[in-house]
Design a protein around this motif. Structure first.
Motif, PDB file in Angstrom:
ATOM      1  N   VAL A  70       0.857  -1.188   0.000  1.00  0.00           N
ATOM      2  CA  VAL A  70       0.000   0.000   0.000  1.00  0.00           C
ATOM      3  C   VAL A  70       0.894   1.239   0.000  1.00  0.00           C
ATOM      4  O   VAL A  70       1.636   1.478   0.954  1.00  0.00           O
ATOM      5  CB  VAL A  70      -0.929   0.003   1.226  1.00  0.00           C
ATOM      6  CG1 VAL A  70      -1.842   1.226   1.204  1.00  0.00           C
ATOM      7  CG2 VAL A  70      -1.755  -1.276   1.268  1.00  0.00           C
ATOM      8  N   ALA A  71       0.822   2.026  -1.072  1.00  0.00           N
ATOM      9  CA  ALA A  71       1.744   3.159  -1.242  1.00  0.00           C
ATOM     10  C   ALA A  71       1.627   4.168  -0.101  1.00  0.00           C
ATOM     11  O   ALA A  71       2.635   4.691   0.382  1.00  0.00           O
ATOM     12  CB  ALA A  71       1.479   3.842  -2.583  1.00  0.00           C
ATOM     13  N   GLU A  72       0.407   4.467   0.335  1.00  0.00           N
ATOM     14  CA  GLU A  72       0.246   5.444   1.416  1.00  0.00           C
ATOM     15  C   GLU A  72       0.913   4.967   2.699  1.00  0.00           C
ATOM     16  O   GLU A  72       1.483   5.769   3.441  1.00  0.00           O
ATOM     17  CB  GLU A  72      -1.235   5.708   1.666  1.00  0.00           C
ATOM     18  CG  GLU A  72      -1.871   6.670   0.695  1.00  0.00           C
ATOM     19  CD  GLU A  72      -3.270   7.053   1.138  1.00  0.00           C
ATOM     20  OE1 GLU A  72      -3.421   8.087   1.816  1.00  0.00           O
ATOM     21  OE2 GLU A  72      -4.210   6.306   0.815  1.00  0.00           O
ATOM     22  N   PHE A  73       0.816   3.664   2.968  1.00  0.00           N
ATOM     23  CA  PHE A  73       1.461   3.175   4.184  1.00  0.00           C
ATOM     24  C   PHE A  73       2.974   3.319   4.097  1.00  0.00           C
ATOM     25  O   PHE A  73       3.625   3.611   5.099  1.00  0.00           O
ATOM     26  CB  PHE A  73       1.098   1.710   4.446  1.00  0.00           C
ATOM     27  CG  PHE A  73       1.798   1.168   5.676  1.00  0.00           C
ATOM     28  CD1 PHE A  73       1.327   1.470   6.936  1.00  0.00           C
ATOM     29  CD2 PHE A  73       2.953   0.401   5.561  1.00  0.00           C
ATOM     30  CE1 PHE A  73       1.997   1.013   8.068  1.00  0.00           C
ATOM     31  CE2 PHE A  73       3.614  -0.062   6.681  1.00  0.00           C
ATOM     32  CZ  PHE A  73       3.128   0.237   7.941  1.00  0.00           C
ATOM     33  N   ARG A  74       3.538   3.122   2.923  1.00  0.00           N
ATOM     34  CA  ARG A  74       4.988   3.277   2.784  1.00  0.00           C
ATOM     35  C   ARG A  74       5.412   4.696   3.153  1.00  0.00           C
ATOM     36  O   ARG A  74       6.453   4.896   3.784  1.00  0.00           O
ATOM     37  CB  ARG A  74       5.433   2.925   1.366  1.00  0.00           C
ATOM     38  CG  ARG A  74       5.256   1.464   1.010  1.00  0.00           C
ATOM     39  CD  ARG A  74       6.081   1.065  -0.210  1.00  0.00           C
ATOM     40  NE  ARG A  74       5.680   1.784  -1.411  1.00  0.00           N
ATOM     41  CZ  ARG A  74       4.759   1.367  -2.267  1.00  0.00           C
ATOM     42  NH1 ARG A  74       4.092   0.232  -2.029  1.00  0.00           N
ATOM     43  NH2 ARG A  74       4.467   2.055  -3.353  1.00  0.00           N
ATOM     44  N   ALA A  75       4.611   5.676   2.769  1.00  0.00           N
ATOM     45  CA  ALA A  75       4.927   7.065   3.131  1.00  0.00           C
ATOM     46  C   ALA A  75       4.827   7.259   4.646  1.00  0.00           C
ATOM     47  O   ALA A  75       5.703   7.898   5.256  1.00  0.00           O
ATOM     48  CB  ALA A  75       3.981   8.019   2.405  1.00  0.00           C
ATOM     49  N   VAL A  76       3.780   6.714   5.258  1.00  0.00           N
ATOM     50  CA  VAL A  76       3.617   6.828   6.712  1.00  0.00           C
ATOM     51  C   VAL A  76       4.764   6.128   7.433  1.00  0.00           C
ATOM     52  O   VAL A  76       5.315   6.643   8.418  1.00  0.00           O
ATOM     53  CB  VAL A  76       2.261   6.230   7.138  1.00  0.00           C
ATOM     54  CG1 VAL A  76       2.157   6.146   8.657  1.00  0.00           C
ATOM     55  CG2 VAL A  76       1.113   7.054   6.564  1.00  0.00           C
ATOM     56  N   PHE A  77       5.131   4.951   6.949  1.00  0.00           N
ATOM     57  CA  PHE A  77       6.203   4.176   7.577  1.00  0.00           C
ATOM     58  C   PHE A  77       7.529   4.938   7.507  1.00  0.00           C
ATOM     59  O   PHE A  77       8.253   5.043   8.507  1.00  0.00           O
ATOM     60  CB  PHE A  77       6.327   2.826   6.865  1.00  0.00           C
ATOM     61  CG  PHE A  77       7.388   1.919   7.432  1.00  0.00           C
ATOM     62  CD1 PHE A  77       7.098   1.092   8.506  1.00  0.00           C
ATOM     63  CD2 PHE A  77       8.667   1.898   6.906  1.00  0.00           C
ATOM     64  CE1 PHE A  77       8.067   0.252   9.035  1.00  0.00           C
ATOM     65  CE2 PHE A  77       9.640   1.071   7.431  1.00  0.00           C
ATOM     66  CZ  PHE A  77       9.338   0.242   8.499  1.00  0.00           C
ATOM     67  N   ALA A  78       7.850   5.476   6.326  1.00  0.00           N
ATOM     68  CA  ALA A  78       9.108   6.210   6.173  1.00  0.00           C
ATOM     69  C   ALA A  78       9.121   7.457   7.045  1.00  0.00           C
ATOM     70  O   ALA A  78      10.145   7.793   7.675  1.00  0.00           O
ATOM     71  CB  ALA A  78       9.324   6.578   4.701  1.00  0.00           C
ATOM     72  N   VAL A 234      15.516  18.525  13.393  1.00  0.00           N
ATOM     73  CA  VAL A 234      14.769  19.495  12.593  1.00  0.00           C
ATOM     74  C   VAL A 234      14.574  18.954  11.175  1.00  0.00           C
ATOM     75  O   VAL A 234      13.478  18.999  10.603  1.00  0.00           O
ATOM     76  CB  VAL A 234      15.493  20.857  12.546  1.00  0.00           C
ATOM     77  CG1 VAL A 234      14.710  21.842  11.676  1.00  0.00           C
ATOM     78  CG2 VAL A 234      15.674  21.420  13.950  1.00  0.00           C
ATOM     79  N   VAL A 235      15.650  18.419  10.612  1.00  0.00           N
ATOM     80  CA  VAL A 235      15.590  17.886   9.248  1.00  0.00           C
ATOM     81  C   VAL A 235      14.631  16.704   9.176  1.00  0.00           C
ATOM     82  O   VAL A 235      13.825  16.592   8.232  1.00  0.00           O
ATOM     83  CB  VAL A 235      16.996  17.481   8.770  1.00  0.00           C
ATOM     84  CG1 VAL A 235      16.933  16.831   7.387  1.00  0.00           C
ATOM     85  CG2 VAL A 235      17.916  18.693   8.735  1.00  0.00           C
ATOM     86  N   THR A 236      14.661  15.807  10.162  1.00  0.00           N
ATOM     87  CA  THR A 236      13.798  14.623  10.110  1.00  0.00           C
ATOM     88  C   THR A 236      12.324  15.006  10.244  1.00  0.00           C
ATOM     89  O   THR A 236      11.456  14.406   9.598  1.00  0.00           O
ATOM     90  CB  THR A 236      14.168  13.592  11.194  1.00  0.00           C
ATOM     91  OG1 THR A 236      14.067  14.193  12.493  1.00  0.00           O
ATOM     92  CG2 THR A 236      15.581  13.078  10.986  1.00  0.00           C
ATOM     93  N   PHE A 237      12.010  16.001  11.087  1.00  0.00           N
ATOM     94  CA  PHE A 237      10.627  16.457  11.189  1.00  0.00           C
ATOM     95  C   PHE A 237      10.149  17.054   9.864  1.00  0.00           C
ATOM     96  O   PHE A 237       9.013  16.812   9.434  1.00  0.00           O
ATOM     97  CB  PHE A 237      10.482  17.491  12.299  1.00  0.00           C
ATOM     98  CG  PHE A 237      10.322  16.900  13.669  1.00  0.00           C
ATOM     99  CD1 PHE A 237       9.450  15.853  13.902  1.00  0.00           C
ATOM    100  CD2 PHE A 237      11.034  17.403  14.744  1.00  0.00           C
ATOM    101  CE1 PHE A 237       9.293  15.311  15.165  1.00  0.00           C
ATOM    102  CE2 PHE A 237      10.892  16.879  16.015  1.00  0.00           C
ATOM    103  CZ  PHE A 237      10.026  15.828  16.230  1.00  0.00           C
ATOM    104  N   LEU A 238      10.990  17.844   9.227  1.00  0.00           N
ATOM    105  CA  LEU A 238      10.605  18.452   7.952  1.00  0.00           C
ATOM    106  C   LEU A 238      10.427  17.383   6.870  1.00  0.00           C
ATOM    107  O   LEU A 238       9.493  17.455   6.054  1.00  0.00           O
ATOM    108  CB  LEU A 238      11.657  19.480   7.522  1.00  0.00           C
ATOM    109  CG  LEU A 238      11.756  20.731   8.411  1.00  0.00           C
ATOM    110  CD1 LEU A 238      12.900  21.614   7.936  1.00  0.00           C
ATOM    111  CD2 LEU A 238      10.441  21.504   8.406  1.00  0.00           C
ATOM    112  N   CYS A 239      11.304  16.393   6.862  1.00  0.00           N
ATOM    113  CA  CYS A 239      11.159  15.295   5.886  1.00  0.00           C
ATOM    114  C   CYS A 239       9.888  14.496   6.149  1.00  0.00           C
ATOM    115  O   CYS A 239       9.180  14.094   5.215  1.00  0.00           O
ATOM    116  CB  CYS A 239      12.381  14.381   5.944  1.00  0.00           C
ATOM    117  SG  CYS A 239      13.894  15.117   5.287  1.00  0.00           S
ATOM    118  N   SER A 240       9.580  14.271   7.417  1.00  0.00           N
ATOM    119  CA  SER A 240       8.353  13.557   7.767  1.00  0.00           C
ATOM    120  C   SER A 240       7.131  14.337   7.285  1.00  0.00           C
ATOM    121  O   SER A 240       6.196  13.761   6.708  1.00  0.00           O
ATOM    122  CB  SER A 240       8.282  13.350   9.283  1.00  0.00           C
ATOM    123  OG  SER A 240       7.051  12.777   9.668  1.00  0.00           O
TER     124      SER A 240
END
Length: 477
Positions: A70-78, A234-240
């Motif tokens: 499921v593509a959306e889950f991959r985004a949530v997981f990452a 900061v970078v990880t929050f922005l990427c998330s």
């Protein structure tokens, strides 16, 4: 945003958001319906598509592979993986920074404690956000707010009190984010087995990140200053935030207020009252919380126990990792090897027995036996895979965000309380007796709770009682 621990209307109900198309569920789900407790407040939600028949096409992915399809889950997981690693690194770096600025072990330790204490505040007072606004918007705004808070920590002029206040704010936002994401997973994966496995994967990531993140943070602090390491967060929050904004669909809010409604605070408190006022949901929520409160005792007392048995600092690290390793291994096995029906069957027995390995501490075991006991206690947490399904079945769709935000907040709070109580008890009793006592008291309490969960299951409560409970919920709004 972290956790899993475990983030985050009075009125006309909006139709549930459409469920994303997902791969076909396990064939055994159709052949063997889950006998576990089902909904007490509503009818089951939409079912995922039936598995294709023989010769209708290539076999659909199964198990955890089906979730990743499921593509959306991959985004949530990452997004979860990135932000969680960032948070773990920042916790370590911020602790070092506060100690460098003050030289105070108390303030340094308080920095860690402030990662748990505000959960109950955010989870209780702001839970209404999870249902009042579209999930994607809530998740992205939470990430951006946290990125802004951490960015202010990087300013050299920020005083220690400011650093601690910002730490509290990030921790208060975390349960809203986590509860909202948990509820959004039912839209992305449906309400059946894919949801259960998706939640399992996020828990496994959370456990693994604790092992990897602290190691990565230690390495970063050898080449960067504490503020330099915090920059990573900061970078990880922005990427998330970017992953969630671009990788997930925009869905409407779960609940709205017809009159422009009550205040957010009123909605949050009303949601908590409705959730905790239902006997079935309350019992299931306590089954998440209660064992977690007692199982943290050996982790909270790992350092004094290692000292008591003359173990090395390396052995202390093993004591802290053993429970997480047992949890990860058991969760992977239960999620991949057991059918939904069998996962449901093991919930109550495993919950009832999960704290018994801590009784080994009564004989003041050496390192090998203690590690085995901790790994078994960690493995006992695998009952939550089946419990996830029971909980999502029991909670009404329009209350789901608030219920899961409250679940997250309570889980983190009771773990902090359990650590504090274990430390207090260790002031008066030997460490090994405190840990063994936690196993005994926790097992007795869990057995009483298991009996309550059984009493509230299907067939135990009459249809009239269930309808009356639903009516009380409506009139209490």
């Amino acid at each position: 945003m972290p956790n899993d621990s475990p983030a985050p209307a009075d009125t006309p109900r909006t139709p549930p958001a459409p469920v994303a198309q997902v791969p076909a569920p396990f064939p055994e789900r159709a052949a063997f319906p889950d006998p576990g407790p089902g909904p007490t407040l509503r009818d089951p939600g939409p079912l995922t598509p039936a598995a294709p028949g023989p010769g209708s096409g290539p076999a659909a992915p199964r198990g955890y592979r089906a979730v990743f399809a499921v593509a959306e889950f991959r985004a949530v997981f990452a997004a979860h993986l990135l932000s969680l690693l960032g948070v773990v690194v920042s916790e370590l770096a911020l602790t070092v920074l506060v100690y460098d600025l003050t030289g105070s072990p108390l303030l340094s330790a308080l920095t860690f404690a402030l990662g748990l204490l505000p959960y109950i505040v955010g989870g209780t007072l702001f839970a209404g956000v999870a249902d009042r606004y579209p999930a994607r918007r809530v998740l992205v705004v939470c990430d951006l707010l946290c990125a802004a808070c951490v960015a202010v920590m990087l300013v050299p002029a920020t005083p220690v009190a400011g650093l601690l206040a910002l730490r509290c704010l990030v921790a208060a936002i975390a349960p809203v984010f986590t509860g909202t994401r948990m509820a959004a997973l039912t839209d992305i994966l449906g309400e059946g087995d894919l949801y259960v496995l998706g939640r399992s994967l996020l828990r496994i990531v959370s456990q693994s990140a604790m092992l990897i993140g602290f190691g990565a943070g230690g390495v970063l602090l050898t080449v960067l200053s504490p503020r330099g390491a915090i920059t990573v967060t900061v970078v990880t929050f922005l990427c998330s935030a970017a992953l969630l904004r671009l990788g997930t669909r925009d869905r409407p809010a779960r609940a709205t207020t017809a009159d422009g409604g009550g205040t957010l605070l009123r909605e949050s408190l009303s949601g908590a009252r409705l959730v905790l006022g239902d006997r079935r949901v309350r019992a299931l929520m306590l089954l998440f919380w209660l064992p977690a409160m007692f199982v943290v005792a050996p982790e909270a007392l790992a350092a004094p126990y290692a000292d008591a048995i003359g173990a090395s600092p390396a052995a202390l690290g093993l004591l802290l990792c053993a429970m997480a390793v047992g949890h990860i291994g058991a969760e992977l096995f239960v999620g991949s090897a057991l059918s939904p029906r069998n996962r449901s069957r093991i919930v109550l027995p495993v919950a009832a027995l999960g704290l018994l390995p801590l009784l080994v501490y009564a004989v003041r075991p050496g390192l090998p036996l203690a590690l085995a006991a901790l790994a078994l206690a960690g493995a006992g947490a695998a009952y939550v895979i089946g419990l996830d399904q029971w909980f999502v079945d029991a909670v009404p769709q329009e209350l789901r965000g608030r219920a899961m935000t409250l679940l997250t907040a309570g889980l983190m709070t009771v773990q902090g309380l359990g650590m504090a109580l274990a430390g207090l008890a260790a002031e008066f009793f030997p460490v090994h007796q405190v840990v063994a006592g936690s196993g005994i008291i926790g097992t007795v309490c869990t057995l009483l709770l298991v009996a309550e969960v059984r009493r509230t299951g299907p067939g135990r409560m009459s249809d009239t009682e269930g309808r009356d409970g639903a009516d009380r919920h409506v009139t209490s709004r």
